[in-house]
Motif scaffolding. Sequence first.
Motif, PDB file in Angstrom:
ATOM      1  N   LEU A 179       0.826  -1.208   0.000  1.00 22.25           N
ATOM      2  CA  LEU A 179       0.000   0.000   0.000  1.00 22.25           C
ATOM      3  C   LEU A 179       0.860   1.257   0.000  1.00 22.25           C
ATOM      4  O   LEU A 179       0.565   2.234  -0.688  1.00 22.25           O
ATOM      5  CB  LEU A 179      -0.918   0.000   1.226  1.00 22.25           C
ATOM      6  N   GLN A 180       1.941   1.215   0.749  1.00 23.67           N
ATOM      7  CA  GLN A 180       2.809   2.393   0.850  1.00 23.67           C
ATOM      8  C   GLN A 180       3.592   2.666  -0.433  1.00 23.67           C
ATOM      9  O   GLN A 180       4.037   3.800  -0.655  1.00 23.67           O
ATOM     10  CB  GLN A 180       3.748   2.232   2.039  1.00 23.67           C
ATOM     11  N   THR A 181       3.733   1.644  -1.289  1.00 21.47           N
ATOM     12  CA  THR A 181       4.392   1.888  -2.578  1.00 21.47           C
ATOM     13  C   THR A 181       3.479   2.619  -3.546  1.00 21.47           C
ATOM     14  O   THR A 181       3.952   3.170  -4.545  1.00 21.47           O
ATOM     15  CB  THR A 181       4.858   0.563  -3.228  1.00 21.47           C
ATOM     16  N   TYR A 182       2.172   2.626  -3.259  1.00 24.18           N
ATOM     17  CA  TYR A 182       1.226   3.346  -4.124  1.00 24.18           C
ATOM     18  C   TYR A 182       1.300   4.868  -3.924  1.00 24.18           C
ATOM     19  O   TYR A 182       0.963   5.622  -4.839  1.00 24.18           O
ATOM     20  CB  TYR A 182      -0.209   2.898  -3.839  1.00 24.18           C
ATOM     21  N   ILE A 183       1.709   5.285  -2.752  1.00 20.55           N
ATOM     22  CA  ILE A 183       1.672   6.715  -2.429  1.00 20.55           C
ATOM     23  C   ILE A 183       2.554   7.553  -3.350  1.00 20.55           C
ATOM     24  O   ILE A 183       2.074   8.543  -3.932  1.00 20.55           O
ATOM     25  CB  ILE A 183       2.006   6.941  -0.947  1.00 20.55           C
ATOM     26  N   PRO A 184       3.842   7.201  -3.536  1.00 23.86           N
ATOM     27  CA  PRO A 184       4.646   8.003  -4.480  1.00 23.86           C
ATOM     28  C   PRO A 184       4.143   7.916  -5.911  1.00 23.86           C
ATOM     29  O   PRO A 184       4.328   8.860  -6.695  1.00 23.86           O
ATOM     30  CB  PRO A 184       6.055   7.404  -4.343  1.00 23.86           C
ATOM     31  N   VAL A 185       3.475   6.826  -6.256  1.00 21.90           N
ATOM     32  CA  VAL A 185       2.887   6.694  -7.596  1.00 21.90           C
ATOM     33  C   VAL A 185       1.790   7.734  -7.787  1.00 21.90           C
ATOM     34  O   VAL A 185       1.685   8.359  -8.846  1.00 21.90           O
ATOM     35  CB  VAL A 185       2.326   5.264  -7.791  1.00 21.90           C
ATOM     36  N   ILE A 186       0.955   7.916  -6.764  1.00 16.12           N
ATOM     37  CA  ILE A 186      -0.097   8.943  -6.826  1.00 16.12           C
ATOM     38  C   ILE A 186       0.520  10.316  -7.052  1.00 16.12           C
ATOM     39  O   ILE A 186       0.098  11.073  -7.943  1.00 16.12           O
ATOM     40  CB  ILE A 186      -0.935   8.939  -5.539  1.00 16.12           C
ATOM     41  N   ASP A 187       1.534  10.636  -6.256  1.00 11.22           N
ATOM     42  CA  ASP A 187       2.160  11.959  -6.352  1.00 11.22           C
ATOM     43  C   ASP A 187       2.802  12.179  -7.722  1.00 11.22           C
ATOM     44  O   ASP A 187       2.658  13.249  -8.327  1.00 11.22           O
ATOM     45  CB  ASP A 187       3.225  12.110  -5.259  1.00 11.22           C
ATOM     46  N   GLU A 188       3.476  11.164  -8.238  1.00  9.96           N
ATOM     47  CA  GLU A 188       4.144  11.283  -9.536  1.00  9.96           C
ATOM     48  C   GLU A 188       3.128  11.400 -10.657  1.00  9.96           C
ATOM     49  O   GLU A 188       3.293  12.192 -11.594  1.00  9.96           O
ATOM     50  CB  GLU A 188       5.047  10.063  -9.749  1.00  9.96           C
ATOM     51  N   LEU A 189       2.055  10.610 -10.565  1.00  3.78           N
ATOM     52  CA  LEU A 189       1.036  10.625 -11.610  1.00  3.78           C
ATOM     53  C   LEU A 189       0.364  11.988 -11.691  1.00  3.78           C
ATOM     54  O   LEU A 189       0.142  12.519 -12.792  1.00  3.78           O
ATOM     55  CB  LEU A 189       0.000   9.540 -11.344  1.00  3.78           C
ATOM     56  N   VAL A 190       0.039  12.559 -10.555  1.00  8.68           N
ATOM     57  CA  VAL A 190      -0.600  13.871 -10.546  1.00  8.68           C
ATOM     58  C   VAL A 190       0.290  14.915 -11.212  1.00  8.68           C
ATOM     59  O   VAL A 190      -0.194  15.784 -11.958  1.00  8.68           O
ATOM     60  CB  VAL A 190      -0.944  14.295  -9.096  1.00  8.68           C
ATOM     61  N   LYS A 191       1.590  14.824 -11.008  1.00  9.55           N
ATOM     62  CA  LYS A 191       2.517  15.782 -11.616  1.00  9.55           C
ATOM     63  C   LYS A 191       2.450  15.743 -13.130  1.00  9.55           C
ATOM     64  O   LYS A 191       2.623  16.774 -13.795  1.00  9.55           O
ATOM     65  CB  LYS A 191       3.947  15.494 -11.145  1.00  9.55           C
ATOM     66  N   THR A 192       2.197  14.563 -13.703  1.00  7.86           N
ATOM     67  CA  THR A 192       2.159  14.455 -15.164  1.00  7.86           C
ATOM     68  C   THR A 192       0.995  15.227 -15.770  1.00  7.86           C
ATOM     69  O   THR A 192       1.043  15.617 -16.939  1.00  7.86           O
ATOM     70  CB  THR A 192       2.067  12.982 -15.616  1.00  7.86           C
ATOM     71  N   TYR A 193      -0.044  15.444 -14.966  1.00 10.32           N
ATOM     72  CA  TYR A 193      -1.221  16.160 -15.471  1.00 10.32           C
ATOM     73  C   TYR A 193      -1.041  17.676 -15.444  1.00 10.32           C
ATOM     74  O   TYR A 193      -1.868  18.403 -16.003  1.00 10.32           O
ATOM     75  CB  TYR A 193      -2.457  15.776 -14.666  1.00 10.32           C
ATOM     76  N   LYS A 194       0.001  18.155 -14.803  1.00  7.48           N
ATOM     77  CA  LYS A 194       0.221  19.603 -14.758  1.00  7.48           C
ATOM     78  C   LYS A 194       0.442  20.173 -16.152  1.00  7.48           C
ATOM     79  O   LYS A 194       0.150  21.344 -16.407  1.00  7.48           O
ATOM     80  CB  LYS A 194       1.398  19.919 -13.844  1.00  7.48           C
ATOM     81  N   THR A 195       0.964  19.344 -17.039  1.00  2.00           N
ATOM     82  CA  THR A 195       1.194  19.769 -18.417  1.00  2.00           C
ATOM     83  C   THR A 195       0.005  19.453 -19.309  1.00  2.00           C
ATOM     84  O   THR A 195      -0.452  20.300 -20.078  1.00  2.00           O
ATOM     85  CB  THR A 195       2.455  19.075 -18.989  1.00  2.00           C
ATOM     86  N   THR A 196      -0.506  18.241 -19.187  1.00  8.45           N
ATOM     87  CA  THR A 196      -1.591  17.813 -20.081  1.00  8.45           C
ATOM     88  C   THR A 196      -2.953  18.367 -19.690  1.00  8.45           C
ATOM     89  O   THR A 196      -3.783  18.675 -20.549  1.00  8.45           O
ATOM     90  CB  THR A 196      -1.676  16.278 -20.123  1.00  8.45           C
ATOM     91  N   ASN A 197      -3.192  18.480 -18.379  1.00 10.66           N
ATOM     92  CA  ASN A 197      -4.485  18.973 -17.874  1.00 10.66           C
ATOM     93  C   ASN A 197      -4.249  19.902 -16.687  1.00 10.66           C
ATOM     94  O   ASN A 197      -4.551  19.554 -15.549  1.00 10.66           O
ATOM     95  CB  ASN A 197      -5.382  17.811 -17.446  1.00 10.66           C
ATOM     96  N   PRO A 198      -3.691  21.075 -16.944  1.00 11.20           N
ATOM     97  CA  PRO A 198      -3.354  21.977 -15.834  1.00 11.20           C
ATOM     98  C   PRO A 198      -4.563  22.353 -14.990  1.00 11.20           C
ATOM     99  O   PRO A 198      -5.663  22.576 -15.511  1.00 11.20           O
ATOM    100  CB  PRO A 198      -2.764  23.201 -16.540  1.00 11.20           C
ATOM    101  N   LYS A 199      -4.360  22.373 -13.683  1.00  7.88           N
ATOM    102  CA  LYS A 199      -5.361  22.765 -12.693  1.00  7.88           C
ATOM    103  C   LYS A 199      -6.609  21.876 -12.733  1.00  7.88           C
ATOM    104  O   LYS A 199      -7.721  22.331 -12.474  1.00  7.88           O
ATOM    105  CB  LYS A 199      -5.758  24.232 -12.880  1.00  7.88           C
TER     106      LYS A 199
END
Length: 255
Positions: A179-199
């Motif tokens: 479960l704890q390995t999912y947490i950095p995945v969430i954070d990294e995935l959200v960062k990818t949307y800053k370019t493709t789907n800002p805000k």
Amino acid sequence: MNFKRTAGLLIIALLFNSLITFAQKRDVNLVFIGNSITYGAGLPDRKTQAPPVICVNYLKTQSNIGAVEFSNQGHSGYTTLDWLPGTKALTQAEDAVKAFTNQQAELIFSVKIGTNDSAMKGPHGAPVAVEDYRTNLKTIIDQLLKDFAGCKVVIEHPIWYSPSTYNGSMYLLEGLTRLQTYIPVIDELVKTYKTTNPKQVYVGDTKAFKYFEKNYLTDLQPEQGKQGVFYLHPNPTGAIALGEFWGKAIAKVLK
């Protein structure tokens, strides 16, 4: 005369500022996507005590937020596989959006999935490898963004459960570690949307995991499992804490 004129201008300015503040209030439609924790499993009255209810009550206290409609789409035992496009769960969540009274309100999806993915066995597809978890979560987010242009998606971090957790499904220490390995995945995935789907895509609450790890005896329900007592679902006190964590995170998104 000058005093009266100054006082009059001050009153007008205050009224103008009040009107601006009132006009800036944002109505919100909120759909909670999750599992039994979101659903409110084990609570005496989940319709008034489940974390989504507490979250909405918190949001209603914010000066910039107006009316809030919500739908609790928590389903016990569900993994990311149960929320993929074309599944009954995602279809029901999207139908909930269409049922909101005010279709002009800002639409937010609060997503907390991962607990059941992390299990050793039992839930659909478990154990879900971290790479597959990322792929599934991205697929769900992409579908929501496609179907509801302009919506916001808030991904909440999962919460801690005891390494003795073993009910109908087996979690244990291996599951908690996964479960704890999912947490950095969430954070990294959200960062990818800053370019493709800002805000549009945000990390939500990040504090509840450590909070429940520290306060499980007072905030989680003791449940009898196949390896003794385990702690997984919030009790009424814990539901208040979790709901307010979510509420504060979503309130930041709405500022």
